[in-house]
Design a protein around this motif. Structure first.
Motif, PDB file in Angstrom:
ATOM      1  N   GLY A 106      -2.971 -39.938  28.660  1.00 51.97           N
ATOM      2  CA  GLY A 106      -1.814 -40.819  28.823  1.00 51.97           C
ATOM      3  C   GLY A 106      -0.893 -40.780  27.617  1.00 51.97           C
ATOM      4  O   GLY A 106       0.340 -40.814  27.748  1.00 51.97           O
ATOM      5  N   MET A 107      -1.479 -40.706  26.433  1.00 51.26           N
ATOM      6  CA  MET A 107      -0.676 -40.602  25.211  1.00 51.26           C
ATOM      7  C   MET A 107       0.090 -39.282  25.189  1.00 51.26           C
ATOM      8  O   MET A 107       1.258 -39.228  24.764  1.00 51.26           O
ATOM      9  N   LYS A 109       1.098 -37.621  27.796  1.00 58.13           N
ATOM     10  CA  LYS A 109       2.163 -37.719  28.795  1.00 58.13           C
ATOM     11  C   LYS A 109       3.378 -38.454  28.226  1.00 58.13           C
ATOM     12  O   LYS A 109       4.523 -38.069  28.450  1.00 58.13           O
ATOM     13  N   ARG A 110       3.099 -39.521  27.449  1.00 60.08           N
ATOM     14  CA  ARG A 110       4.192 -40.326  26.878  1.00 60.08           C
ATOM     15  C   ARG A 110       4.677 -39.779  25.537  1.00 60.08           C
ATOM     16  O   ARG A 110       5.648 -40.257  24.966  1.00 60.08           O
ATOM     17  N   LYS A 111       3.924 -38.823  24.961  1.00 61.93           N
ATOM     18  CA  LYS A 111       4.243 -38.200  23.675  1.00 61.93           C
ATOM     19  C   LYS A 111       4.255 -39.204  22.525  1.00 61.93           C
ATOM     20  O   LYS A 111       5.049 -39.103  21.592  1.00 61.93           O
ATOM     21  N   ARG A 112       3.341 -40.159  22.597  1.00 63.26           N
ATOM     22  CA  ARG A 112       3.190 -41.123  21.497  1.00 63.26           C
ATOM     23  C   ARG A 112       1.836 -41.810  21.607  1.00 63.26           C
ATOM     24  O   ARG A 112       1.326 -42.012  22.705  1.00 63.26           O
ATOM     25  N   GLY A 113       1.278 -42.150  20.465  1.00 63.94           N
ATOM     26  CA  GLY A 113       0.003 -42.852  20.464  1.00 63.94           C
ATOM     27  C   GLY A 113      -0.621 -42.828  19.085  1.00 63.94           C
ATOM     28  O   GLY A 113      -0.249 -42.020  18.223  1.00 63.94           O
ATOM     29  N   ALA A 114      -1.556 -43.735  18.868  1.00 65.48           N
ATOM     30  CA  ALA A 114      -2.300 -43.783  17.603  1.00 65.48           C
ATOM     31  C   ALA A 114      -3.770 -44.038  17.918  1.00 65.48           C
ATOM     32  O   ALA A 114      -4.098 -44.959  18.679  1.00 65.48           O
ATOM     33  N   ILE A 115      -4.626 -43.217  17.350  1.00 68.13           N
ATOM     34  CA  ILE A 115      -6.072 -43.361  17.533  1.00 68.13           C
ATOM     35  C   ILE A 115      -6.708 -43.621  16.176  1.00 68.13           C
ATOM     36  O   ILE A 115      -6.487 -42.864  15.223  1.00 68.13           O
ATOM     37  N   VAL A 116      -7.466 -44.706  16.089  1.00 67.64           N
ATOM     38  CA  VAL A 116      -8.167 -45.058  14.850  1.00 67.64           C
ATOM     39  C   VAL A 116      -9.664 -45.033  15.122  1.00 67.64           C
ATOM     40  O   VAL A 116     -10.168 -45.794  15.952  1.00 67.64           O
ATOM     41  N   ASN A 117     -10.371 -44.147  14.443  1.00 62.40           N
ATOM     42  CA  ASN A 117     -11.826 -44.075  14.540  1.00 62.40           C
ATOM     43  C   ASN A 117     -12.436 -44.664  13.269  1.00 62.40           C
ATOM     44  O   ASN A 117     -12.055 -44.276  12.163  1.00 62.40           O
ATOM     45  N   ILE A 118     -13.353 -45.598  13.443  1.00 63.59           N
ATOM     46  CA  ILE A 118     -13.965 -46.243  12.280  1.00 63.59           C
ATOM     47  C   ILE A 118     -15.132 -45.399  11.781  1.00 63.59           C
ATOM     48  O   ILE A 118     -16.153 -45.242  12.463  1.00 63.59           O
ATOM     49  N   SER A 155       2.304 -33.529  18.961  1.00 59.57           N
ATOM     50  CA  SER A 155       2.490 -34.148  20.277  1.00 59.57           C
ATOM     51  C   SER A 155       2.810 -35.630  20.167  1.00 59.57           C
ATOM     52  O   SER A 155       2.849 -36.345  21.176  1.00 59.57           O
ATOM     53  N   GLY A 156       3.009 -36.110  18.931  1.00 60.77           N
ATOM     54  CA  GLY A 156       3.363 -37.509  18.733  1.00 60.77           C
ATOM     55  C   GLY A 156       2.184 -38.453  18.663  1.00 60.77           C
ATOM     56  O   GLY A 156       2.349 -39.676  18.699  1.00 60.77           O
ATOM     57  N   ILE A 157       0.960 -37.906  18.544  1.00 63.33           N
ATOM     58  CA  ILE A 157      -0.249 -38.741  18.488  1.00 63.33           C
ATOM     59  C   ILE A 157      -0.819 -38.698  17.076  1.00 63.33           C
ATOM     60  O   ILE A 157      -1.139 -37.626  16.557  1.00 63.33           O
ATOM     61  N   ASP A 158      -0.936 -39.871  16.464  1.00 61.53           N
ATOM     62  CA  ASP A 158      -1.478 -39.978  15.104  1.00 61.53           C
ATOM     63  C   ASP A 158      -2.956 -40.354  15.178  1.00 61.53           C
ATOM     64  O   ASP A 158      -3.310 -41.431  15.659  1.00 61.53           O
ATOM     65  N   VAL A 159      -3.818 -39.454  14.709  1.00 60.71           N
ATOM     66  CA  VAL A 159      -5.263 -39.690  14.731  1.00 60.71           C
ATOM     67  C   VAL A 159      -5.743 -39.929  13.307  1.00 60.71           C
ATOM     68  O   VAL A 159      -5.363 -39.199  12.386  1.00 60.71           O
ATOM     69  N   GLN A 160      -6.582 -40.927  13.152  1.00 62.64           N
ATOM     70  CA  GLN A 160      -6.982 -41.343  11.809  1.00 62.64           C
ATOM     71  C   GLN A 160      -8.440 -41.790  11.789  1.00 62.64           C
ATOM     72  O   GLN A 160      -8.910 -42.457  12.708  1.00 62.64           O
ATOM     73  N   CYS A 161      -9.146 -41.415  10.730  1.00 66.44           N
ATOM     74  CA  CYS A 161     -10.485 -41.938  10.474  1.00 66.44           C
ATOM     75  C   CYS A 161     -10.386 -42.912   9.308  1.00 66.44           C
ATOM     76  O   CYS A 161     -10.015 -42.530   8.197  1.00 66.44           O
TER      77      CYS A 161
END
Length: 322
Positions: A181-182, A184-193, A231-237
């Motif tokens: 879904g992110m 498709k919308r070309k935006r999102g943020a994923i935070v993994n602890i 792709s506009g998705i920011d992934v972070q640990c």
């Protein structure tokens, strides 16, 4: 005639000149890192999280860091999908959030991430729900550790399987359900602890499997950061050290051991920036100090520290049996 400094440098063999150059660059890099750290830690503005989407999904939101994250996201004006295994606790948390933030929409999903739970069915529920909603933020917080420190051969099969199933498979499958879904919308943020047990210290004896699962989370996050950045998705640990939680068996907070609310307030400000970060600034100081010490010294200290935790845990276990 006495040569000045630069003439003396030029008179040295080329390999010595290169070493001096590298040393000078290293010193400048260290000096520049201090104002950079001050800016990032205290002055850099937080991102507008609503630009990622109007909904945030949080796993493990009924206690600890996950619960505090849910409150902070609601404070920022985001609607929430709360994913946990206990329906009563989910309702309790969602009611408390809506009392404080009445405009927040909340949807509860009951999913048991443990072995024998309904993870596969739950992932399908998440996929169906995120197709309907503008989910812009994912907080992968669900996770377990050992009840107390123990040698690897003392880890029973149920705990071993749950550590891998919850910490690794749970985070992986939830991410895979949300990320289309992110895209498709070309935006999102994923935070993994993540955990300092896997990154800050060279080893975490007597917590080997837990530390290994968190090392997976760190590498998983870094790879996804590179894969999806364009792709506009920011992934972070995010890498906390000790936080006052039930899982850490710490009740009182202090300067170097924040409350869950204190940690979450700091963590929210870092979403969307570096692929790996330590949001709570006193933790970053400890991280820097740890890198200055020999690994053998940290290994020895950590082993003795964990042996003491193991001894206390064994005493509690034996008293329960009596």
């Amino acid at each position: 005639m006495e040569l000045n400094f630069w003439d003396q440098v030029k008179s040295q063999p080329i390999w010595i000149q290169l070493l001096l150059l590298l040393g000078t660059l290293s010193i400048f890099k260290t000096l520049l890192s201090i104002p950079k750290w001050i800016y990032i830690t205290f002055l850099r503005p937080a991102k507008n999280l609503k630009k990622y989407g109007s909904w945030a999904l949080v796993t493990g939101p009924t206690d600890g860091i996950g619960k505090s994250f849910a409150f902070q996201l609601a404070r920022k004006g985001l609607n929430l999908i709360l994913v946990g295994r206990n329906p009563d606790k989910l309702k309790e948390v969602s009611d408390a959030i809506q009392t404080k933030f009445p405009k927040t929409e909340i949807k509860n999903l009951v999913i048991d991430f443990s072995i024998g739970g309904n993870l596969s069915e739950g992932v399908i529920k998440i996929q169906e729900l995120v197709e309907e909603l503008d989910v812009g933020i994912l907080i992968n917080n669900v996770g377990i550790s050992y009840p107390y420190a123990r040698f690897f051969h003392e880890v029973d099969q149920e705990l071993l399987r749950n550590l891998i199933h919850i910490n690794v498979e749970g985070t992986t499958k939830v991410t895979q359900a949300v990320i289309p879904g992110m895209l498709k919308r070309k935006r999102g943020a994923i935070v993994n602890i993540g955990s300092g047990a896997a990154i800050v210290i060279p080893s975490d004896p007597l917590y080997a499997v837990y530390a290994a699962t968190k090392a997976y989370i760190d590498q998983f996050s870094r790879c996804l950061y590179v894969e999806y950045k364009k792709s506009g998705i920011d992934v972070q640990c995010q890498v906390p050290l000790y936080v006052a939680t039930k899982m850490a068996s710490i009740r009182r907070s202090s300067l170097f051991v924040p409350s869950t609310d204190g940690y979450a307030r700091a963590a929210i400000r870092w979403i969307g920036y570096e692929p790996r970060c330590m949001p709570y600034w006193p933790h970053s100081i400890l991280w820097g100090l740890a890198h200055m010490l020999p690994e053998s010294a940290i290994d020895a200290w950590r082993l003795q520290f964990c042996l003491r935790i193991r001894k206390k845990g064994q005493v509690k276990d034996s008293s329960k049996k009596e």
